[in-house]
Motif scaffolding. Sequence first.
Motif, PDB file in Angstrom:
ATOM      1  N   PRO A 442      23.212  47.866  69.340  1.00  0.00           N
ATOM      2  CA  PRO A 442      24.059  46.697  69.345  1.00  0.00           C
ATOM      3  C   PRO A 442      24.245  46.114  70.851  1.00  0.00           C
ATOM      4  O   PRO A 442      24.103  47.011  71.858  1.00  0.00           O
ATOM      5  CB  PRO A 442      25.199  46.843  68.618  1.00  0.00           C
ATOM      6  N   ASN A 443      24.858  44.928  70.886  1.00  0.00           N
ATOM      7  CA  ASN A 443      25.167  44.555  72.389  1.00  0.00           C
ATOM      8  C   ASN A 443      26.451  45.280  72.890  1.00  0.00           C
ATOM      9  O   ASN A 443      27.228  44.443  72.942  1.00  0.00           O
ATOM     10  CB  ASN A 443      25.029  43.110  72.136  1.00  0.00           C
ATOM     11  N   LEU A 444      26.375  46.360  73.253  1.00  0.00           N
ATOM     12  CA  LEU A 444      27.644  46.931  73.816  1.00  0.00           C
ATOM     13  C   LEU A 444      27.896  46.566  75.178  1.00  0.00           C
ATOM     14  O   LEU A 444      26.722  46.669  76.058  1.00  0.00           O
ATOM     15  CB  LEU A 444      27.289  48.581  73.889  1.00  0.00           C
ATOM     16  N   GLN A 445      29.230  46.293  75.383  1.00  0.00           N
ATOM     17  CA  GLN A 445      29.292  45.896  76.891  1.00  0.00           C
ATOM     18  C   GLN A 445      30.040  47.181  77.575  1.00  0.00           C
ATOM     19  O   GLN A 445      30.845  47.809  76.915  1.00  0.00           O
ATOM     20  CB  GLN A 445      30.630  44.624  76.756  1.00  0.00           C
ATOM     21  N   PRO A 446      29.995  47.377  79.048  1.00  0.00           N
ATOM     22  CA  PRO A 446      30.325  48.363  79.653  1.00  0.00           C
ATOM     23  C   PRO A 446      31.956  48.119  79.937  1.00  0.00           C
ATOM     24  O   PRO A 446      32.493  46.885  79.667  1.00  0.00           O
ATOM     25  CB  PRO A 446      29.635  48.310  80.829  1.00  0.00           C
ATOM     26  N   THR A 447      32.820  49.247  79.805  1.00  0.00           N
ATOM     27  CA  THR A 447      34.020  49.213  80.407  1.00  0.00           C
ATOM     28  C   THR A 447      34.259  48.228  81.515  1.00  0.00           C
ATOM     29  O   THR A 447      33.423  48.327  82.471  1.00  0.00           O
ATOM     30  CB  THR A 447      34.789  50.340  80.483  1.00  0.00           C
ATOM     31  N   PRO A 448      35.031  47.220  81.758  1.00  0.00           N
ATOM     32  CA  PRO A 448      35.346  46.737  83.038  1.00  0.00           C
ATOM     33  C   PRO A 448      35.958  47.515  84.053  1.00  0.00           C
ATOM     34  O   PRO A 448      36.064  47.199  85.378  1.00  0.00           O
ATOM     35  CB  PRO A 448      36.267  45.457  82.750  1.00  0.00           C
ATOM     36  N   TYR A 449      36.133  48.966  83.736  1.00  0.00           N
ATOM     37  CA  TYR A 449      37.026  49.690  84.699  1.00  0.00           C
ATOM     38  C   TYR A 449      36.062  51.009  85.075  1.00  0.00           C
ATOM     39  O   TYR A 449      36.423  52.095  85.322  1.00  0.00           O
ATOM     40  CB  TYR A 449      38.207  50.311  84.070  1.00  0.00           C
ATOM     41  N   ALA A 450      34.554  50.756  84.704  1.00  0.00           N
ATOM     42  CA  ALA A 450      33.651  51.695  85.060  1.00  0.00           C
ATOM     43  C   ALA A 450      33.943  52.133  86.465  1.00  0.00           C
ATOM     44  O   ALA A 450      33.962  51.214  87.501  1.00  0.00           O
ATOM     45  CB  ALA A 450      32.276  51.188  84.960  1.00  0.00           C
ATOM     46  N   VAL A 451      33.627  53.600  86.756  1.00  0.00           N
ATOM     47  CA  VAL A 451      33.634  54.001  88.091  1.00  0.00           C
ATOM     48  C   VAL A 451      32.225  54.221  88.660  1.00  0.00           C
ATOM     49  O   VAL A 451      32.039  54.748  89.610  1.00  0.00           O
ATOM     50  CB  VAL A 451      34.380  55.113  88.233  1.00  0.00           C
ATOM     51  N   ASN A 452      31.250  54.065  87.875  1.00  0.00           N
ATOM     52  CA  ASN A 452      29.887  54.369  88.689  1.00  0.00           C
ATOM     53  C   ASN A 452      29.420  53.250  89.272  1.00  0.00           C
ATOM     54  O   ASN A 452      29.950  52.285  89.444  1.00  0.00           O
ATOM     55  CB  ASN A 452      28.822  54.744  87.393  1.00  0.00           C
ATOM     56  N   ALA A 453      28.212  53.760  90.104  1.00  0.00           N
ATOM     57  CA  ALA A 453      27.625  52.303  90.977  1.00  0.00           C
ATOM     58  C   ALA A 453      27.227  51.312  90.540  1.00  0.00           C
ATOM     59  O   ALA A 453      27.434  50.311  90.841  1.00  0.00           O
ATOM     60  CB  ALA A 453      26.660  53.268  91.934  1.00  0.00           C
TER      61      ALA A 453
END
Length: 497
Positions: A442-453
């Motif tokens: 499904p159309n999953l959205q990343p967390t807005p607080y991601a710490v990866n590049a």
Amino acid sequence: MSFTIFRKRQWKVFAMLLLSVGCSDFGDTNDNPNASRVPVPFALLTEAITGVPSTEAGRSLRGGIAGIQTVGAPEPMLYVQYWSESQYPEDSQYSTTFALWDNYYAVSLQDLQSIIDFNTNEETKLQMSQFASNNNQLAVARILKAYLFWVVTDRWGDVPYTDALKKNTQPAYTPQQQIYSDLFKELREAGDQFDNGSMLGGDILFHEDAAKWKKFTNSLRMLMALRISNVDPGTAKTEFLSALNDDDGHIIDNSDNAFVAFLDDDKLRNPLHVLFDGRDDYGASDVLVNTLKDLNDPRVTVFVDPTESDEYIGLPYGLQRDMLIDWTNENEYSRPGSAIRETTSRGYILTASQILFAKAEAALLNWTTDDAADLYYAAIQASWNQQGVFDQDAFEEYTTQDAVEFTGTEEEKLSKIGTQRWIALYPNGTEAWFEWRRTGYPNLQPTPYAVNASKQIPRRYAYPNVEATLNKLNYQEASGRITGGDTHDSHVWWDVQ
């Protein structure tokens, strides 16, 4: 003796039997001329399936096809937003970069390679035949070895394969496309290798049923073929149809599902149970819970536990720690369902719903003349039956919703297959992560607080950190082939989304 008691004793004895396999090289000083010079293969087979029981209290089975690193791996469950972290959200923010593969190579894969080696060595194959037909031992070991390497390569990409398991401390990394080609060959040959002789004991997956092993083999081939459909559609279609049309059949009914029946035993329990034994680190994700509630999906009663106020409330996904603490202090939230994390809950490896969704997708791609809609609905029904929630009236109401009914453009139909596959795979986060990477559904959205590049959901694991020193040249060569380098933001060969 009941089957349950026998199985429990069988599980407990296999680890002890493994101790007889290896010994230090002191010439023939300690050789007993009357002792067997071959391992006990049913112990190796059981360990390859389950993983290694930990010697530490409160730890999970490691490695194996049903251990905590594969079907029960928590990080992929966070990536596909089945779960949210309740206290320490680092993995939900994609802070994990690399993962170790020791328990695959040094334990499960090595166990299977030992079965293969001793059954092909002219000096030992006769002695090994006392346990089962040589061909049947080889077939089972090759199938499981192919499955594990499939998981390993889809986690990391190019990995040691051709040079692996040969007592070579610095193996080269085989390109993933080449690995896939050989895995198809291995599965085709292994499926044809079964004979009418006896089957190997220790088989806690199919309990010495050769027909089910053959169906499992063809089912793996179909899923593997679909996995590469975006990057090599010609090979994908050929391999899929070859497996689909094989006379030995494939899994289309829940009675043929591949699963491990875990035991009510501290060391042999479902690995998911360990994660909640005295800890409270995970909640059911609001993404999963809201999806199930919006669809009025009865599987919510199995996948999610209600709160004390008898509601299904998802824990917000990917919050920062201070935000998470504030939210959990003020709100109730549901935990992952007890039914899927009890000590004896089944660890599903491959199910009828997976194969039916694969066939529906193949039909939609015009690989077959099957009716994609019929297969799609059959896949959902298989999942409902698997979870024990099927009701005909509720099913008809469910499947006529706009969000579920198999109507719309081809892209909309693929989206519906992907979303329903994601639901049905729960809690197999590893396979759900692989399929999400392939399809984007499904159309999953990343967390807005991601710490990866990239600030996006990870696409692979980086190689184990020790490889840069212990296998430096081969590591550097493999890393140099990866667009973007050895990070968890880079894509594997088949991941072109």
